[in-house]
Write a protein that holds these residues in place. Structure first.
Motif, PDB file in Angstrom:
ATOM      1  N   PRO A 180       0.802  -1.262   0.065  1.00  0.00           N
ATOM      2  CA  PRO A 180       0.004  -0.049  -0.091  1.00  0.00           C
ATOM      3  C   PRO A 180       0.904   1.275  -0.019  1.00  0.00           C
ATOM      4  N   PRO A 181       0.412   2.281  -0.589  1.00  0.00           N
ATOM      5  CA  PRO A 181       1.258   3.511  -0.700  1.00  0.00           C
ATOM      6  C   PRO A 181       1.887   4.035   0.352  1.00  0.00           C
ATOM      7  N   VAL A 182       1.012   4.040   1.435  1.00  0.00           N
ATOM      8  CA  VAL A 182       1.549   4.830   2.869  1.00  0.00           C
ATOM      9  C   VAL A 182       2.729   3.801   3.373  1.00  0.00           C
ATOM     10  N   LEU A 183       2.498   2.444   3.106  1.00  0.00           N
ATOM     11  CA  LEU A 183       3.538   1.601   3.673  1.00  0.00           C
ATOM     12  C   LEU A 183       4.932   1.436   2.715  1.00  0.00           C
ATOM     13  N   ALA A 184       4.668   1.637   1.604  1.00  0.00           N
ATOM     14  CA  ALA A 184       5.682   1.689   0.628  1.00  0.00           C
ATOM     15  C   ALA A 184       6.562   2.800   0.695  1.00  0.00           C
ATOM     16  N   ALA A 185       6.125   3.860   1.325  1.00  0.00           N
ATOM     17  CA  ALA A 185       6.936   5.178   1.453  1.00  0.00           C
ATOM     18  C   ALA A 185       7.908   4.761   2.641  1.00  0.00           C
ATOM     19  N   ARG A 186       7.797   3.743   3.298  1.00  0.00           N
ATOM     20  CA  ARG A 186       8.702   3.376   4.550  1.00  0.00           C
ATOM     21  C   ARG A 186       9.833   2.460   3.887  1.00  0.00           C
ATOM     22  N   GLY A 187       9.671   2.144   2.864  1.00  0.00           N
ATOM     23  CA  GLY A 187      10.781   1.096   2.073  1.00  0.00           C
ATOM     24  C   GLY A 187      10.730  -0.121   2.265  1.00  0.00           C
ATOM     25  N   GLY A 188      11.436  -1.119   2.118  1.00  0.00           N
ATOM     26  CA  GLY A 188      10.959  -2.472   2.204  1.00  0.00           C
ATOM     27  C   GLY A 188      10.437  -3.158   1.099  1.00  0.00           C
ATOM     28  N   LEU A 189       9.972  -4.583   1.013  1.00  0.00           N
ATOM     29  CA  LEU A 189       9.240  -5.084   0.036  1.00  0.00           C
ATOM     30  C   LEU A 189       8.576  -6.045   0.734  1.00  0.00           C
ATOM     31  N   TRP A 190       7.491  -6.691  -0.169  1.00  0.00           N
ATOM     32  CA  TRP A 190       6.695  -7.805   0.297  1.00  0.00           C
ATOM     33  C   TRP A 190       6.717  -8.824  -0.691  1.00  0.00           C
ATOM     34  N   VAL A 191       6.944 -10.163  -0.514  1.00  0.00           N
ATOM     35  CA  VAL A 191       6.700 -11.220  -1.750  1.00  0.00           C
ATOM     36  C   VAL A 191       5.745 -12.299  -1.084  1.00  0.00           C
ATOM     37  N   ARG A 192       5.427 -12.997  -2.247  1.00  0.00           N
ATOM     38  CA  ARG A 192       4.234 -14.116  -1.759  1.00  0.00           C
ATOM     39  C   ARG A 192       4.849 -15.169  -2.615  1.00  0.00           C
ATOM     40  N   ALA A 193       4.168 -16.543  -2.285  1.00  0.00           N
ATOM     41  CA  ALA A 193       4.263 -17.704  -2.922  1.00  0.00           C
ATOM     42  C   ALA A 193       3.442 -18.597  -2.347  1.00  0.00           C
ATOM     43  N   ASP A 194       2.452 -19.455  -2.876  1.00  0.00           N
ATOM     44  CA  ASP A 194       1.744 -20.316  -2.379  1.00  0.00           C
ATOM     45  C   ASP A 194       0.857 -19.753  -1.312  1.00  0.00           C
ATOM     46  N   GLY A 195       1.137 -20.279  -0.051  1.00  0.00           N
ATOM     47  CA  GLY A 195       0.248 -19.817   1.163  1.00  0.00           C
ATOM     48  C   GLY A 195       1.234 -18.998   2.131  1.00  0.00           C
ATOM     49  N   LEU A 196       2.308 -18.551   1.326  1.00  0.00           N
ATOM     50  CA  LEU A 196       3.434 -17.858   2.305  1.00  0.00           C
ATOM     51  C   LEU A 196       3.284 -16.476   1.861  1.00  0.00           C
ATOM     52  N   GLU A 197       3.517 -15.478   2.895  1.00  0.00           N
ATOM     53  CA  GLU A 197       3.857 -14.004   2.501  1.00  0.00           C
ATOM     54  C   GLU A 197       4.970 -13.539   3.719  1.00  0.00           C
ATOM     55  N   ILE A 198       6.058 -13.008   2.904  1.00  0.00           N
ATOM     56  CA  ILE A 198       7.010 -12.522   3.648  1.00  0.00           C
ATOM     57  C   ILE A 198       7.061 -10.936   3.686  1.00  0.00           C
ATOM     58  N   HIS A 199       7.067 -10.366   4.665  1.00  0.00           N
ATOM     59  CA  HIS A 199       7.386  -8.745   4.591  1.00  0.00           C
ATOM     60  C   HIS A 199       8.669  -8.646   4.981  1.00  0.00           C
ATOM     61  N   LEU A 200       9.618  -7.634   4.128  1.00  0.00           N
ATOM     62  CA  LEU A 200      10.810  -7.336   4.399  1.00  0.00           C
ATOM     63  C   LEU A 200      10.740  -5.898   4.885  1.00  0.00           C
ATOM     64  N   GLY A 201      10.942  -5.656   6.119  1.00  0.00           N
ATOM     65  CA  GLY A 201      10.651  -4.327   6.682  1.00  0.00           C
ATOM     66  C   GLY A 201      11.972  -3.632   7.072  1.00  0.00           C
TER      67      GLY A 201
END
Length: 141
Positions: A52-73
């Motif tokens: 989401p734009p408000v969170l993208a402004a903080r940097g990092g990235l989110w990734v997903r595959a199958d039933g797994l989501e990882i947020h890199l903060g």
């Protein structure tokens, strides 16, 4: 006395809250997003998802595959997590090991968990990640 359950592969206990894992967060230092893409998207084969734009402004990235989501903060005073780690279930541990080693990622096998096969890797920043699969001796639920 508290009852001890099996190794997390079935409905051992249902709470009144309906818990489920949405994501795991792993810390990264500022400005390391491109290096992380090489590991999480390139080596692990995950898909980057839009934040989401408000969170993208903080940097990092989110990734997903199958039933797994990882947020890199992004964490200003980043130190890699060498003990605390996500334990990620995998359907084909050998295929994942092959993919990771082809991408130059060192895999450390650990046979100390009865009924399971597992290995650890360090991501591109030194964060520990465990990948685990039942070895066929753990009961099916």
């Amino acid at each position: 006395m508290t009852e001890i359950s099996s190794q997390g592969y079935g409905p051992d206990h249902e709470s009144e809250f309906g818990y489920g894992l949405h994501h795991v967060q792993i810390a990264i230092p500022p400005g390391s997003e491109d290096d992380c893409r090489a590991f999480y998207v390139g080596a692990l084969g995950m898909l980057e998802i839009q934040k989401p734009p408000v969170l993208a402004a903080r940097g990092g990235l989110w990734v997903r595959a199958d039933g797994l989501e990882i947020h890199l903060g992004v964490e200003k005073d980043f130190r890699p997590a060498r003990k605390a780690h996500p334990g990620i279930r995998v359907a084909d541990l050998d295929a994942l090991e092959k993919r990771l080693t082809e991408h130059g990622v060192a895999v450390t096998w650990d046979d100390n968990f009865p009924g399971h096969r597992r290995f650890y890797v360090a991501d591109n920043l030194g964060n520990r990640i465990e990948f685990i699969q039942r070895d066929g001796t753990t009961p099916q639920w």
